[in-house]
Design a protein around this motif. Sequence first.
Motif, mmCIF file in Angstrom:
data_model
loop_
_atom_site.group_PDB
_atom_site.id
_atom_site.type_symbol
_atom_site.label_atom_id
_atom_site.label_comp_id
_atom_site.label_asym_id
_atom_site.label_seq_id
_atom_site.Cartn_x
_atom_site.Cartn_y
_atom_site.Cartn_z
ATOM 1 N N GLU A 203 42.674 -32.304 -33.361
ATOM 2 C CA GLU A 203 43.537 -31.306 -32.737
ATOM 3 C C GLU A 203 42.959 -29.908 -32.941
ATOM 4 N N LEU B 102 40.385 -29.347 -30.432
ATOM 5 C CA LEU B 102 40.981 -29.010 -29.140
ATOM 6 C C LEU B 102 41.385 -27.538 -29.080
ATOM 7 N N ARG B 103 41.975 -27.065 -30.175
ATOM 8 C CA ARG B 103 42.411 -25.672 -30.197
ATOM 9 C C ARG B 103 41.226 -24.713 -30.117
ATOM 10 N N HIS C 216 39.593 -24.639 -26.803
ATOM 11 C CA HIS C 216 40.386 -23.890 -25.833
ATOM 12 C C HIS C 216 40.029 -22.417 -25.884
ATOM 13 N N LYS D 158 36.630 -21.807 -24.439
ATOM 14 C CA LYS D 158 36.636 -21.860 -22.973
ATOM 15 C C LYS D 158 37.044 -20.521 -22.363
ATOM 16 N N GLY D 159 37.978 -19.848 -23.017
ATOM 17 C CA GLY D 159 38.397 -18.544 -22.518
ATOM 18 C C GLY D 159 37.233 -17.565 -22.512
ATOM 19 N N LEU E 231 34.055 -18.332 -22.547
ATOM 20 C CA LEU E 231 33.042 -18.784 -21.593
ATOM 21 C C LEU E 231 33.412 -18.397 -20.167
ATOM 22 N N ILE F 147 29.146 -24.751 -21.221
ATOM 23 C CA ILE F 147 30.410 -25.172 -20.613
ATOM 24 C C ILE F 147 30.472 -26.698 -20.537
ATOM 25 N N LYS G 178 33.150 -29.023 -22.442
ATOM 26 C CA LYS G 178 33.984 -29.952 -21.676
ATOM 27 C C LYS G 178 33.804 -31.386 -22.178
ATOM 28 N N LEU H 257 35.580 -31.762 -25.493
ATOM 29 C CA LEU H 257 37.018 -31.898 -25.260
ATOM 30 C C LEU H 257 37.355 -33.295 -24.767
ATOM 31 N N LYS I 217 39.653 -35.922 -26.668
ATOM 32 C CA LYS I 217 40.877 -36.379 -26.018
ATOM 33 C C LYS I 217 40.934 -37.909 -25.969
ATOM 34 N N LEU J 91 41.940 -39.087 -29.334
ATOM 35 C CA LEU J 91 43.317 -38.796 -29.723
ATOM 36 C C LEU J 91 44.326 -39.591 -28.916
ATOM 37 N N GLU K 279 47.275 -43.799 -25.484
ATOM 38 C CA GLU K 279 47.775 -44.447 -24.274
ATOM 39 C C GLU K 279 46.650 -45.178 -23.560
#
Lengths: 462, 134
Positions: A232, A235-236, A239, A242-243, A245, A282, A286, A289, A293, A296, A299
């Motif tokens: 997690e 992921l944070r 994020h 990414k901003g 970049l 980038i 990606k 991430l 994902k 984590l 499902e």
Amino acid sequence: MQVPWRSDIPVNSIAPQSNKLYRFALWLIRLRWLGVLGIVLVTFVSSRILEISVREHSLYIVSAAFLMLNILHRLWLMKIKRHKDRDPARPLRLLTNFQISTDFIVLTLLLHFSGGIENPFIVYFIFHMIMASIVLSPRESYLQAGFAWSLVILLAILEYLGIIQHHPLEGFVTPGLFESRIYLFGTGLVFISTSFLVVYITNSIVMQSRRHEEAYMKANRELEKKDEIKNEYVLRITHDIKGHLAAIQSSLDVLHSKPEGTIRQDFKEFLDMASMRTSTLISFVKDLLYITKLKLSNEFRTSHFSIRDSIQKTVAHLELQAKKKSIRIHVDIDDSVDQIAGLQLSIEELITNLLGNAIQYSDHESDVYLKVKAWNKQVLIEIQDHGQGIPAQEQELVFEEFYRGSKTRATSEGTGLGLAISKKIVQTHGGRIWVESSEGTGSKFCFTLPLNGTSTNDPPLT
Amino acid sequence: METRDILIIDDDKDLTRSMQAILKEHDYNVDVANDTETGMAKFNARKPDLLILDVMMASELEGHKLAHTIKSDPNNKDLPILVITGMMDTMGVNIRDAFEGIDDLPNVVMLDKPFETEELLSRMEQMIAGTLEE
């Protein structure tokens, strides 16, 4: 009967402890079918071939009762399994206790018709005592042992006092031993002390291994939790990255959008370099991430889709990239392959990854082959290039996260995550991925996907 | 072709500045706001042809609220909003609820940060022309 606790029931539906009991009960039932056969065989051989005086007919009747009892056990077990909403731990314990107790009674009857306490098969009680110590609580296992001792003592006393008839094992054991007090006392002492020690030792070993197992499971849970926190965290952070970049890329694009000649040629080279590195970064973020994902996500919502269409779509996407290097992509899909169940987007990503690699690492003007075959309720997909190949010692490692082969390390392209992602996707679907390659001639990446999209996300067997 | 008015609301000043420069090159009339209050004021003062909105501003989901507020006014039903976010990849972890419903709003499209300029431009054109198949 090589593995006691076979895993042929869905494990995730019930708790591990119940699961163990269920498999044990099932295994014992299977073993008992053999047991019935064994008794009949031993009786027949002893009586007809070795000419030992056993009560043949009585023994056959007990075997038949044993068989009926086993059918009852099986039905009972099926009933427990059907009640999925109820916690099966209690009824399973009860069934296990019942199975062991009834086996003791059957064994006592068998002994009674074949020499009573004189019969050396008396040691067979110990097998069940060991099993009880392994699967039941210490208290229950001692109670079971006590029950067995009572039965043996009762049998000896009743035969000694002549209340029930003694059936001697003539031709095998010296007759009259059942009447000798010293023999009865000695045999009883040996039997009880041996079986007590066996139960005691087994319980100690089992308790010790249970404690280890618990400690191990606790450590494992903690590790899993830590891993989740770490993921997690990734992921944070990504994020935020990414901003930044987005701002860098956008700023560079402002300069790129300037008309030709506005920027000095030598500056433009640096600008291109910055753009290229930004693009790589980038992709890297990606990919990172994406794999986080995948890790984590618990499902596994599958859908039915045409793998044929997915492949054609992916190939169409990469056609341009291939054309730039004059590479021809040959697609060959078995007629029988079409619908499969799985995560469509992930599978398309997987094929894009492997096919993209094949194009990237192929020589100019070469051929890339994509073959799809139906194979043993699975789809086998092979992607073959004629590039430089992967050295043997690196073939296992290429699927590791962040591993980059000795030949690709020098280039700035590639994130070191593409094949790790591919492996994760294949594993999520319950398939297998591997590479066959030799240096200089090229690589063939193969993977299988089950047609019905079985997930391997079930908890591991305990 | 008439010049389209675009309003960008995003708290990343560097990003808005460069986006403004790029979009100007492509003949858009671009206004920028770096917080929701200014953004709302500018939006009310002069309704844009397309709104570009960042979801996460000042560590809050302010853009998300803003999109809902704007869309709750029936006059803005047809207004195209391009929601840009770096969080699309992180959905499904613990902030899924935060997004709930945003892309169900009429004429709202989400674009993941960072994006290619060409993608931004093509999305914008499609949205303004009302041809985006969504």
